[in-house]
Design an enzyme around this catalytic site. Structure first.
Site, PDB file in Angstrom:
ATOM      1  N   ARG A   1       1.921 -11.280  10.240  1.00  0.00           N
ATOM      2  CA  ARG A   1       3.284 -10.752  10.385  1.00  0.00           C
ATOM      3  C   ARG A   1       4.303 -11.771   9.874  1.00  0.00           C
ATOM      4  O   ARG A   1       5.460 -11.421   9.623  1.00  0.00           O
ATOM      5  CB  ARG A   1       3.620 -10.446  11.855  1.00  0.00           C
ATOM      6  CG  ARG A   1       2.781  -9.400  12.574  1.00  0.00           C
ATOM      7  CD  ARG A   1       2.638  -8.127  11.820  1.00  0.00           C
ATOM      8  NE  ARG A   1       1.407  -8.133  11.026  1.00  0.00           N
ATOM      9  CZ  ARG A   1       1.145  -7.284  10.051  1.00  0.00           C
ATOM     10  NH1 ARG A   1       2.025  -6.381   9.696  1.00  0.00           N
ATOM     11  NH2 ARG A   1       0.002  -7.341   9.391  1.00  0.00           N
TER      12      ARG A   1
ATOM     13  N   ASP B   1      -3.772   7.790   4.505  1.00  0.00           N
ATOM     14  CA  ASP B   1      -3.222   6.449   4.762  1.00  0.00           C
ATOM     15  C   ASP B   1      -3.771   5.911   6.091  1.00  0.00           C
ATOM     16  O   ASP B   1      -4.199   6.688   6.949  1.00  0.00           O
ATOM     17  CB  ASP B   1      -1.692   6.546   4.813  1.00  0.00           C
ATOM     18  CG  ASP B   1      -1.020   5.181   4.805  1.00  0.00           C
ATOM     19  OD1 ASP B   1      -1.692   4.178   4.479  1.00  0.00           O
ATOM     20  OD2 ASP B   1       0.184   5.122   5.123  1.00  0.00           O
ATOM     21  N   GLU B   2      -3.738   4.594   6.267  1.00  0.00           N
ATOM     22  CA  GLU B   2      -4.202   3.931   7.502  1.00  0.00           C
ATOM     23  C   GLU B   2      -5.592   4.446   7.902  1.00  0.00           C
ATOM     24  O   GLU B   2      -5.855   4.758   9.059  1.00  0.00           O
ATOM     25  CB  GLU B   2      -3.206   4.162   8.655  1.00  0.00           C
ATOM     26  CG  GLU B   2      -1.798   3.658   8.384  1.00  0.00           C
ATOM     27  CD  GLU B   2      -1.670   2.143   8.418  1.00  0.00           C
ATOM     28  OE1 GLU B   2      -2.702   1.452   8.557  1.00  0.00           O
ATOM     29  OE2 GLU B   2      -0.532   1.649   8.302  1.00  0.00           O
TER      30      GLU B   2
ATOM     31  N   LYS C   1       0.814  -1.218   0.000  1.00  0.00           N
ATOM     32  CA  LYS C   1       0.000   0.000   0.000  1.00  0.00           C
ATOM     33  C   LYS C   1       0.852   1.275   0.000  1.00  0.00           C
ATOM     34  O   LYS C   1       0.456   2.276  -0.617  1.00  0.00           O
ATOM     35  CB  LYS C   1      -0.952   0.013   1.203  1.00  0.00           C
ATOM     36  CG  LYS C   1      -0.311   0.247   2.546  1.00  0.00           C
ATOM     37  CD  LYS C   1      -1.341   0.335   3.639  1.00  0.00           C
ATOM     38  CE  LYS C   1      -0.697   0.573   4.987  1.00  0.00           C
ATOM     39  NZ  LYS C   1       0.020   1.840   5.083  1.00  0.00           N
ATOM     40  N   THR C   2       1.992   1.271   0.662  1.00  0.00           N
ATOM     41  CA  THR C   2       2.836   2.473   0.697  1.00  0.00           C
ATOM     42  C   THR C   2       3.340   2.805  -0.699  1.00  0.00           C
ATOM     43  O   THR C   2       3.365   3.970  -1.118  1.00  0.00           O
ATOM     44  CB  THR C   2       4.017   2.288   1.667  1.00  0.00           C
ATOM     45  OG1 THR C   2       3.513   1.972   2.963  1.00  0.00           O
ATOM     46  CG2 THR C   2       4.854   3.548   1.755  1.00  0.00           C
TER      47      THR C   2
ATOM     48  N   GLN D   1      -7.631  -4.785   9.908  1.00  0.00           N
ATOM     49  CA  GLN D   1      -6.518  -4.430  10.789  1.00  0.00           C
ATOM     50  C   GLN D   1      -6.868  -3.250  11.696  1.00  0.00           C
ATOM     51  O   GLN D   1      -5.978  -2.542  12.171  1.00  0.00           O
ATOM     52  CB  GLN D   1      -5.268  -4.121   9.954  1.00  0.00           C
ATOM     53  CG  GLN D   1      -4.758  -5.326   9.174  1.00  0.00           C
ATOM     54  CD  GLN D   1      -3.429  -5.059   8.500  1.00  0.00           C
ATOM     55  OE1 GLN D   1      -2.385  -4.962   9.145  1.00  0.00           O
ATOM     56  NE2 GLN D   1      -3.449  -4.932   7.178  1.00  0.00           N
TER      57      GLN D   1
END
Length: 716
Positions: free
Chosen positions: A592, A219-220, A32-33, A250
């Site tokens: 993770r 973002d987020e 996503k970044t 998340q």
């Protein structure tokens, strides 16, 4: 230059789509970044948008700096000038330009956490309030909640309805607000609220800022709260272009205001929304992702997606059930040692847990076996304040040394100040005595009643030493000192969990070494508090799941997967909403892992949940096709027999259970008592069973052959 060749199909769509309202559901590890950064570069290079007309809101300063760096690498000088910052940094810039409209100077003061506590200390002194009764954290939460709800200090007083504690909180709220006003100060909540107020009270200022930003990207987005969302919508008022990136699966910060409904209902607020799902994961193997997908599918409040990977299937998720907490830790250590011997660096491995207290046994076993580790963003178990406090109480019983005395004489508060302690220390030095001996002998005559009460407690515990079990002595100290009451009154749940984990530690130690005493235990603890081996660049990472957000590791152990621990008992009591957040937390933990994921739990009695433990639903909810059960057949441990792991007990028939109920009990048996109901045997000594029953009965010693007790029947 923007290069699309490394983007997958959905990533490219997310970069170039011309819709005014775009919602990018970006799964864990989906890049996503990169997408968000390339979107900004695309707007500048391909759509000829001037950089200063672009606003990108990030969650951290680190993320903002990383995005700026990447854009400059792609576009060089042309990439400078875009507004890329956290929402709080943005508000500072807005207020620095226009706060004078609200009567504040442009060089207003930003009050950080230390400044806030300083103001609270002043207020407490003014009104004669104790930090123990009104913890700073709780008071700041109260103030923040009132501000967010637009409740004035006068309204807060009215809503107290005469309740003394609420009235005191309202008085502190009033003092705090006026104190900030007197220094032209704003705290972090104010930065958002005052920016909103500025836009609502002055339409011309709102128009100026909303005209400035032609494109707003966030973002987020799953982590924003209602006030932040309101501010973002104001900033989009003129050009009405909003691009959000996030993952509802998340959302793990609802306890600090995040609202998952904002991202899930985004298309209701903007009916023309186009949703693009980034479901290709670049981090993990398919077995890990498929297992995580099957888990999170049990949540209702989500946008459906299934992550996949082109990294191959990889190993299945590994599940191991152990009989004891120590067995669980030894198993983890055994696996890590074997991996490291085969060339895997320690820092490629992480141990994740729901709550900090769960690190205690793992830390001990790692120290014993010289496995270097770091606590990521936290404090080692035996260095936590409440653990050190209780160990100091135990040292007072043994030696009454000055370090222990000064640490706990006023914890909980006994009205003994630093000047008094300095005077006692001077008398002790001149008399060649300990400080405890000074107050015990009466050489210090002031505050005699307070010190006599303390001395009487310590001397009574010394008389009990050796005549009652060590764990019972610990509980007496915890209760009679007032320490348990202090934590319960302050609603310090995590600190209480750490204390109960220390009690687990003492119980296990006395079972393992029945001939040992308090001195032996304290000497053993000294080995684990030695910091000599802490510094190591290659270390296993120990961290809470919340701290692990955004990180990745080749191998991940998620430990303590028992009902009441993960999911936690508190969140289960909150109903479906709390349970769904816990499941999202498990999803974050599982994703993770890049190559290998272990899920471990144990069946021992826990003082934290006051019962024997059962495997977490977050193991059972994973599709079995993606899980390898390591519990049968029984495997030989890497360690010596004393730390051997145990396979779970097989279900037995009713007839066999009846036969077994007449046989001798053994450690780990689940039992039923006529009065105390269900329990678990934690030790057997000379036909006397020590059994842990659920609250309110606790631990009882009962003759193993007594007719009131029998093994619990387990259905086939």
């Amino acid at each position: 230059m923007v290069v699309f060749k490394d983007l997958n199909e959905n990533q490219k769509k997310a970069v170039v789509d011309d819709s005014d309202h775009l919602r990018i559901i970006a799964g864990a590890g989906s890049g996503k970044t990169r997408v968000l950064t390339m979107r900004i570069a695309y707007l500048i290079e391909e759509k000829d948008v001037l950089p200063y007309h672009i606003l990108a809101i990030t969650f951290t300063n680190k993320a903002a700096n990383e995005m700026k760096k990447r854009i400059q690498e792609m576009l060089e000088e042309r990439g400078t000038g875009a507004w890329i910052s956290t929402i709080h940094s943005l508000c500072v810039r807005i207020l620095s330009e226009d706060i004078e409209a609200l009567g504040y100077p442009r060089n207003f003061t930003i009050c950080d956490a230390d400044d806030q506590k300083t103001i609270l200390k002043e207020a407490y002194k003014e009104y004669g309030l104790e930090k123990g009764v009104y913890p700073y954290g709780q008071m700041l939460d109260y103030i923040a909640a009132n501000k967010s709800a637009r409740i004035t200090t006068e309204q807060a007083r009215e809503q107290a309805h005469g309740d003394e504690q609420l009235l005191n909180k309202a008085k502190v709220y009033d003092y705090y607000t006026k104190r900030l006003l007197s220094v032209y100060g704003l705290d972090f909540d104010d930065l958002i609220l005052w920016s909103i107020r500025l836009f609502e009270e002055f339409p011309s200022i709102l128009s100026k800022w909303s005209k400035r930003f032609h494109y707003v990207l966030v973002d987020e987005f799953q982590d924003i709260d209602r006030d932040q969302y309101r501010l973002i919508r104001y900033l989009c008022k003129e050009h009405d272009r909003l691009y959000v990136v996030g993952d509802p699966d998340q959302t793990i910060y609802t306890w600090r205001g995040a609202d998952v409904n904002i991202i899930t209902n985004f298309d209701r607020d903007f009916p023309d929304t186009k949703t693009i799902i980034l479901d290709r994961n670049y981090r993990s193997t398919n077995n890990i992702l498929s297992g995580a997908n099957s888990l999170i599918a049990n949540n209702r409040m989500r946008v459906k997606k299934d992550l996949y990977s082109e990294n191959g299937d990889g190993e299945k998720i590994l599940h191991k059930s152990l009989e004891t907490e120590e067995g669980e830790a030894y198993y983890i250590a055994s696996e890590i040692i074997q991996m490291h011997n085969q060339g895997k660096p320690y820092n490629d491995i992480a141990v994740l847990y729901r709550s900090n207290y769960l690190s205690r046994t793992v830390e001990k076993v790692f120290i014993e076996n010289r496995i270097p580790y770091v606590i990521y963003g936290g404090i080692r178990f035996y260095e936590r304040a409440e653990v050190k406090d209780m160990l100091s109480y135990l040292r007072m019983i043994l030696s009454g040394d000055d370090l222990s005395f000064t640490r706990i004489i006023n914890v909980p508060k006994r009205g003994i100040g630093t000047t008094t302690l300095d005077n006692i220390r001077q008398i002790a030095f001149e008399s060649e005595m300990t400080m405890y001996e000074v107050v015990k002998s009466g050489l210090y005559s002031k505050n005699r009643q307070k010190f006599e009460s303390f001395v009487n407690m310590v001397e009574e515990w010394r008389r009990q030493l050796g005549s009652i079990p060590l764990d019972q002595l610990f509980q007496n100290v915890l209760d009679e000192s007032g320490y348990r009451h202090m934590l319960e009154k302050d609603n310090e749940t995590e600190r209480l969990e750490n204390i109960k984990s220390l009690l687990d530690d003492i119980e296990t130690y006395t079972e393992t070494f029945p001939d040992s005493d308090l001195n032996d235990y304290m000497q053993m603890i000294a080995l684990y508090t030695d910091k000599a081996a802490e510094k190591n660049s290659d270390s296993v990472n120990l961290l809470t799941i919340h701290s692990a957000k955004g990180l990745e590791f080749d191998t991940v152990f998620v430990i303590g997967l028992s009902e009441g621990i993960f999911p936690s008992e508190r969140t289960m009591n909150e109903g479906m909403k709390g349970l769904e957040e816990e499941r999202r937390l498990a999803y974050v933990a599982y994703t993770r892992a890049k190559k290998k994921l272990y899920l471990t739990e144990n069946r021992a009695f826990s003082y934290v949940v006051q019962s024997g433990k059962l495997p977490s639903r977050f193991i059972k909810e994973i599709d079995p096709a993606f899980v390898k059960d390591l519990n049968e057949p029984k495997r030989k441990s890497f360690f010596f027999e004393g730390s051997e792991e145990f396979a779970p007990k097989k279900p037995v028939t009713t007839e066999k259970a009846k036969a077994d109920s007449k046989s001798a009990l053994k450690k780990g048996d689940l039992v039923e008592h006529a009065v105390f109901k269900s329990g678990v045997v934690i030790s057997i000594d000379n036909n006397i069973a020590t059994i842990a029953f659920a609250y309110p009965y606790g631990v009882k010693k009962i003759m193993a052959t007594h007719p009131s007790i029998h093994k619990k029947v387990t259905k086939a």
